[in-house]
Design a protein around this motif. Structure first.
Motif, mmCIF file in Angstrom:
data_model
loop_
_atom_site.group_PDB
_atom_site.id
_atom_site.type_symbol
_atom_site.label_atom_id
_atom_site.label_comp_id
_atom_site.label_asym_id
_atom_site.label_seq_id
_atom_site.Cartn_x
_atom_site.Cartn_y
_atom_site.Cartn_z
ATOM 1 N N GLY A 103 0.848 -1.197 0.000
ATOM 2 C CA GLY A 103 0.000 0.000 0.000
ATOM 3 C C GLY A 103 0.878 1.239 0.000
ATOM 4 O O GLY A 103 2.071 1.186 0.368
ATOM 5 N N GLY A 104 0.272 2.361 -0.413
ATOM 6 C CA GLY A 104 0.986 3.634 -0.308
ATOM 7 C C GLY A 104 1.370 3.892 1.141
ATOM 8 O O GLY A 104 2.402 4.506 1.426
ATOM 9 N N ASP A 105 0.554 3.389 2.053
ATOM 10 C CA ASP A 105 0.824 3.566 3.487
ATOM 11 C C ASP A 105 2.220 3.092 3.870
ATOM 12 O O ASP A 105 2.919 3.735 4.649
ATOM 13 C CB ASP A 105 -0.196 2.767 4.330
ATOM 14 C CG ASP A 105 -1.557 3.455 4.374
ATOM 15 O OD1 ASP A 105 -1.646 4.633 3.985
ATOM 16 O OD2 ASP A 105 -2.524 2.794 4.801
ATOM 17 N N TYR B 130 -0.482 11.209 7.574
ATOM 18 C CA TYR B 130 0.719 12.053 7.723
ATOM 19 C C TYR B 130 0.892 12.453 9.201
ATOM 20 O O TYR B 130 1.991 12.407 9.740
ATOM 21 C CB TYR B 130 0.631 13.329 6.877
ATOM 22 C CG TYR B 130 0.422 13.146 5.388
ATOM 23 C CD1 TYR B 130 0.618 11.915 4.767
ATOM 24 C CD2 TYR B 130 0.030 14.221 4.592
ATOM 25 C CE1 TYR B 130 0.418 11.764 3.407
ATOM 26 C CE2 TYR B 130 -0.165 14.081 3.228
ATOM 27 C CZ TYR B 130 0.023 12.853 2.638
ATOM 28 O OH TYR B 130 -0.182 12.713 1.290
ATOM 29 N N ASN C 237 -6.400 15.139 -0.017
ATOM 30 C CA ASN C 237 -7.438 14.418 0.713
ATOM 31 C C ASN C 237 -7.581 15.137 2.061
ATOM 32 O O ASN C 237 -6.626 15.169 2.822
ATOM 33 C CB ASN C 237 -6.978 12.967 0.918
ATOM 34 C CG ASN C 237 -7.925 12.178 1.789
ATOM 35 O OD1 ASN C 237 -9.005 12.646 2.135
ATOM 36 N ND2 ASN C 237 -7.519 10.971 2.157
ATOM 37 N N ASP D 163 1.943 13.160 -3.258
ATOM 38 C CA ASP D 163 1.125 11.969 -3.079
ATOM 39 C C ASP D 163 -0.025 12.014 -4.084
ATOM 40 O O ASP D 163 -0.975 12.784 -3.934
ATOM 41 C CB ASP D 163 0.616 11.962 -1.625
ATOM 42 C CG ASP D 163 -0.217 10.737 -1.305
ATOM 43 O OD1 ASP D 163 -0.665 10.047 -2.241
ATOM 44 O OD2 ASP D 163 -0.452 10.488 -0.105
ATOM 45 N N TYR E 289 -4.826 9.960 -5.861
ATOM 46 C CA TYR E 289 -6.074 10.232 -6.613
ATOM 47 C C TYR E 289 -5.812 10.843 -7.977
ATOM 48 O O TYR E 289 -6.707 11.439 -8.576
ATOM 49 C CB TYR E 289 -6.973 11.166 -5.784
ATOM 50 C CG TYR E 289 -7.296 10.592 -4.426
ATOM 51 C CD1 TYR E 289 -8.260 9.600 -4.288
ATOM 52 C CD2 TYR E 289 -6.607 10.998 -3.294
ATOM 53 C CE1 TYR E 289 -8.532 9.036 -3.055
ATOM 54 C CE2 TYR E 289 -6.867 10.449 -2.045
ATOM 55 C CZ TYR E 289 -7.836 9.467 -1.942
ATOM 56 O OH TYR E 289 -8.098 8.914 -0.715
ATOM 57 N N THR F 93 -0.968 4.543 -6.097
ATOM 58 C CA THR F 93 -1.552 3.370 -5.434
ATOM 59 C C THR F 93 -2.519 2.631 -6.357
ATOM 60 O O THR F 93 -3.076 3.235 -7.280
ATOM 61 C CB THR F 93 -2.306 3.786 -4.154
ATOM 62 O OG1 THR F 93 -2.902 2.622 -3.575
ATOM 63 C CG2 THR F 93 -3.420 4.790 -4.432
ATOM 64 N N SER G 127 -5.140 1.336 -4.964
ATOM 65 C CA SER G 127 -6.341 1.267 -4.121
ATOM 66 C C SER G 127 -7.515 2.097 -4.626
ATOM 67 O O SER G 127 -8.628 1.920 -4.157
ATOM 68 C CB SER G 127 -6.007 1.753 -2.711
ATOM 69 O OG SER G 127 -5.012 0.956 -2.131
ATOM 70 N N LYS G 128 -7.283 3.032 -5.514
ATOM 71 C CA LYS G 128 -8.347 3.985 -5.881
ATOM 72 C C LYS G 128 -8.859 3.709 -7.286
ATOM 73 O O LYS G 128 -9.764 2.921 -7.462
ATOM 74 C CB LYS G 128 -7.825 5.416 -5.723
ATOM 75 C CG LYS G 128 -7.155 5.691 -4.372
ATOM 76 C CD LYS G 128 -8.108 5.503 -3.218
ATOM 77 C CE LYS G 128 -7.404 5.707 -1.878
ATOM 78 N NZ LYS G 128 -8.272 5.427 -0.749
ATOM 79 N N ARG H 292 -3.354 -4.263 -1.547
ATOM 80 C CA ARG H 292 -2.350 -3.440 -0.858
ATOM 81 C C ARG H 292 -1.092 -3.286 -1.699
ATOM 82 O O ARG H 292 -0.065 -3.924 -1.454
ATOM 83 C CB ARG H 292 -1.979 -4.036 0.518
ATOM 84 C CG ARG H 292 -3.133 -4.376 1.434
ATOM 85 C CD ARG H 292 -4.018 -3.173 1.725
ATOM 86 N NE ARG H 292 -3.313 -2.099 2.377
ATOM 87 C CZ ARG H 292 -3.326 -0.832 1.928
ATOM 88 N NH1 ARG H 292 -4.001 -0.495 0.849
ATOM 89 N NH2 ARG H 292 -2.670 0.102 2.563
ATOM 90 N N LEU H 293 -1.200 -2.441 -2.716
ATOM 91 C CA LEU H 293 0.007 -2.142 -3.499
ATOM 92 C C LEU H 293 0.125 -0.643 -3.745
ATOM 93 O O LEU H 293 -0.766 -0.017 -4.330
ATOM 94 C CB LEU H 293 0.011 -2.895 -4.838
ATOM 95 C CG LEU H 293 1.280 -2.634 -5.680
ATOM 96 C CD1 LEU H 293 2.535 -3.122 -4.974
ATOM 97 C CD2 LEU H 293 1.170 -3.297 -7.059
HETATM 98 N N1 PMP Z 1 -2.391 8.868 0.068
HETATM 99 C C1 PMP Z 1 -3.609 9.373 0.195
HETATM 100 C C2 PMP Z 1 -3.797 10.826 -0.056
HETATM 101 C C3 PMP Z 1 -4.677 8.564 0.553
HETATM 102 O O1 PMP Z 1 -5.896 9.105 0.712
HETATM 103 C C4 PMP Z 1 -4.447 7.185 0.777
HETATM 104 C C5 PMP Z 1 -5.551 6.233 1.181
HETATM 105 N N2 PMP Z 1 -6.693 6.719 1.601
HETATM 106 C C6 PMP Z 1 -3.153 6.706 0.637
HETATM 107 C C7 PMP Z 1 -2.141 7.566 0.273
HETATM 108 C C8 PMP Z 1 -2.772 5.278 0.930
HETATM 109 O O2 PMP Z 1 -3.413 4.380 0.133
HETATM 110 P P1 PMP Z 1 -3.053 2.837 0.150
HETATM 111 O O3 PMP Z 1 -2.255 2.541 1.374
HETATM 112 O O4 PMP Z 1 -4.349 2.132 0.115
HETATM 113 O O5 PMP Z 1 -2.233 2.627 -1.107
#
Ligand code: PMP
Length: 352
Positions: A78-80, A107, A156, A181, A184, A210, A212-213, A221-222
């Motif tokens: 994930g980006g996380d 953050y 976000n 980041d 989106y 990411t 995820s979106k 989770r990538l």
């Molecule tokens: N950056 C932003 C701005 C996000 O809103 C999110 C998830 N909501 C992420 C990163 C992380 O996304 P993920 O870990 O699902 O890739």
């Protein structure tokens, strides 16, 4: 009143399930052909073996998607995880980290975990959208000597995108690494990578993406980053070797072939977002802001507890956003779901 009225509202459509609109997920699952292809691929994954710790094939595929060599790509759970890696690599206790306010909640969390000072520059609410005072950001950057700057673009939760030219100035003048980041990015008009190429990407920039979106694959989770080789190597120092698993890798490699689906779905979400924004703006008391994400940010005339209670009973989940710099009212972020869910929710809001 809203609670009583809502308890009388009868759905005319059959049960469509819960409308989970609080995590900015894609309401559409990837196409059945992708799932079918994955099923076929599963048989040949050596499940008893660790993944390739260099993630070479995945980094190559992602790099080629973005127009960069594999050496400029990092991958994470994930980006996380990439954000965590960035904090481990660049931030020590007591350092300053500079972000927008509001911003992605992770953050602030990572600042707390790392014992860093979280310095923010508030976005301002203009007539139609939120905006950054770029000069104020540059001033703050000069004053606080940050060790890491994180700019979510689109932001976000407001959806606003710092103008590219301002971003270029920030990157040029920054004393530290700048993370743009782009979780989106697909729902907006442009990317910071439009400013650069593989030979001119600044040494202090990392662009975060990411699955995820827009790709509709939050479950795998990538996350991935595009940056200079120097930043990649700093992240390699703190990365755990098998951080991305084989199944995730295979799903991503297959998904990258479904670019038309990715484009079509993104367009559909953007279309729904813009129509929803227009309708919401027309509702009495609501103030909704234009943005470039798969969500709409708005100030609600209905107090949060009432709004949330009433919508939850009907299966709708929204996200309340604390806005310390704008304490006038209750702010909500509404992810864009399926057209029918958005229509149904507008009907409920109209009756409140
Ligand atoms: N950056 C932003 C701005 C996000 O809103 C999110 C998830 N909501 C992420 C990163 C992380 O996304 P993920 O870990 O699902 O890739």
């Amino acid at each position: 009143l809203p609670v009583d009225v809502l308890s009388l509202v009868r759905k005319e459509t059959p049960d469509m399930g819960e409308a989970v609109l609080d995590k900015n997920e894609n309401p559409f699952s990837p196409p059945p052909a992708l799932v079918e292809e994955l099923r076929g691929r599963m048989a040949s994954i050596p499940l008893n073996r660790y993944p390739d710790p260099t993630h070479e094939s995945l980094r190559e595929a992602l790099g080629s998607f973005a127009g960069y060599p594999a050496g400029c790509v990092s991958v994470g759970n994930g980006g996380d995880e990439i954000l965590s890696m960035l904090f481990s690599a660049f931030v020590s206790p007591g350092d300053s980290v500079l972000t927008l306010s509001p911003c992605f909640s992770q953050y602030g969390h990572l600042c707390r975990v790392q014992g860093a000072r979280h310095v923010t520059v508030a976005l301002g609410a203009a007539e139609k959208c939120f905006e950054l005072d770029g000069e104020l950001f540059l001033d703050t950057m000069a004053r606080c000597s940050p060790k890491l700057i994180l700019i979510d673009r689109p932001n976000n939760p407001t959806g606003c995108s710092v103008p590219l030219e301002m971003l270029r100035r920030i990157i040029d003048m920054s004393p530290c690494e700048v993370v743009v980041d782009e979780a989106y990015v697909d729902f907006g008009p442009d990317s910071v990578l439009d400013l650069y190429g593989p030979d001119s990407i600044p040494d202090n920039l990392l662009v975060l993406r990411t699955f995820s979106k827009a790709w509709g694959l939050a479950a795998i989770r990538l996350g991935w980053g595009v940056s200079s080789r120097r930043v990649v190597s700093r992240l390699e120092d703190v990365r755990s070797p098998y951080n991305v698993n084989c199944i995730t890798r295979e799903v991503a490699l297959i998904a990258l072939k479904y670019r038309q689906w990715h484009r079509d779905t993104t367009e559909r979400i953007v279309y729904t977002r813009d129509r929803f924004l227009e309708s919401l703006s027309g509702l009495q008391g609501w103030r909704a802001y234009e943005g470039n994400g798969n969500f709409v940010f708005a100030r609600s005339p209905v107090p949060w507890e009432l709004l949330d209670g009433a919508l939850r009973r009907e299966g709708f989940h929204l996200r309340r956003i604390p806005m310390p710099d704008h304490s006038d009212g209750d702010w909500v972020r509404i992810s864009v779901g399926r057209e029918e869910h958005m229509r149904e929710m507008l009907g409920l809001l109209e009756k409140m």
